[in-house]
Design a protein around this motif. Structure first.
Motif: not given
Length: 354
Positions: A270-276, A320-323, A330-331
């Protein structure tokens, strides 16, 4: 007005290919590290150093390792926590069985051990691709967990399976207080982050990205795809192994297999997906977000005059992680790191609108 390329003249190829081509970026990085090494240990309390900053640094290192394997080489891995466990158990055995070995060398050897284990499981990526690689690394996670819990020798024959880590000592100085443990983690993470950044800019890193973008085309242009995949698994697992050693010795104070469960692997993913994906900066941003989210939820409830039970906090974290993962995919698939780059580009053009 102050963040411009004007006057930044490059007179040689090394200057043009520097890690921080702009002087302001270089001084910001140096200032941030200096501030973290001098001011924070003196001003931040024990809670912030031991419960926020220390796990942030260690999880950032694990995220860098996963980003090397997944973000830069394109090999999806779900065995991050397993490789962390290899590093933790290797370190405690080295420190306990070879007492004269300095702990920095023990951490380094633990990283090498985790890298070898990662490379062994990475051999499967030479025959399979995509989600099948993820399934293979998931099997590695379960296999390593089973090994750590069913071989008493690895846990120093402890009856409970939980090993208390000894107090680390280097040059006659014992790492008893949280400030010293924080500084060791900071020095390790900064050094390895710089090494990863330079490695990515080398021929090895370019081979990783070539395999990630289009493996058949990379092979046709002369890239040794087998070496690229295996080296990505080895380096990424080595980083995770060192982070696992830091997690057990500097943060938890003990070693148990439960600390490196599948939940930890997904947390780092999740960290690398959210972080980049494919960004060293994104690894730090994603780790900061994951570590600070529970604090934000708890403090937000307190500001509203209420309290949240720990189980409710955990459920809110997962929701929150899932959302956020869905929103970022998407964005902005490149995560928070891409938003930071966009902010820098707008700052360079300011006050012009475009």
């Amino acid at each position: 007005m102050f963040y411009r390329d004007a006057g930044e003249l490059k007179t040689s190829y090394p200057a043009d290919a520097a890690l921080f081509p702009r002087a302001l970026d270089r001084w910001i990085a140096i200032g941030t590290v200096a501030l973290a090494a001098t001011a924070l240990p003196l001003t931040a309390g024990t809670y912030w150093l031991g419960s926020i900053l220390l796990p942030f640094l260690i999880l950032s290192l694990a995220a860098i390792g996963l980003n090397i394997t997944t973000g830069y080489a394109g090999q999806l891995s779900l065995g991050t926590a397993g490789f962390m466990a290899v590093g933790a158990y290797a370190t405690v055995n080295l420190v306990a069985r070879v007492p004269m070995l300095p702990f920095p060398i023990a951490f380094l050897l633990a990283g090498v051990t985790a890298g070898l284990v990662g490379m062994i499981f990475g051999l499967l990526s030479l025959r399979i691709r995509g989600l099948y690689v993820a399934v293979a690394t998931l099997a590695a996670q379960f296999f390593i967990e089973w090994t750590c819990t069913h071989i008493p020798w690895l846990s120093l024959n402890a009856a409970s399976g939980i090993v208390s880590t000894p107090i680390l000592e280097f040059a006659g100085i014992q790492l008893r207080n949280v400030e010293s443990r924080y500084l060791v983690a900071l020095a390790t993470v900064v050094a390895l982050a710089l090494a990863a950044k330079n490695l990515i800019r080398s021929s090895v890193g370019r081979a990783w990205m070539a395999v990630r973008d289009h493996e058949p085309a990379a092979a046709l242009t002369g890239v040794d795809t087998a070496y690229a995949k295996l080296s990505a698994f080895a380096v990424g697992a080595a980083y995770c192994g060192i982070s696992g050693a830091l997690w057990s010795f500097l943060y938890l104070g003990n070693i148990e297999a439960e600390a490196f469960s599948l939940h930890r692997s997904f947390q780092i993913l999740f960290m690398i997906i959210i972080g980049g994906l494919g960004s060293i900066l994104g690894s730090f941003l994603g780790a900061a977000f994951i570590v600070l989210l529970p604090v934000a939820i708890t403090n937000g409830a307190a500001l509203l005059g209420g309290t949240i039970r720990p189980d409710m906090t955990a459920n809110l974290e997962l929701m929150t992680f899932g959302a956020l993962i869905i929103a970022f995919l998407i964005l902005e698939p490149r995560g928070l790191a891409r938003l930071a780059v966009r902010a820098k580009e707008r700052l360079r053009r300011w006050p012009l609108p475009y």
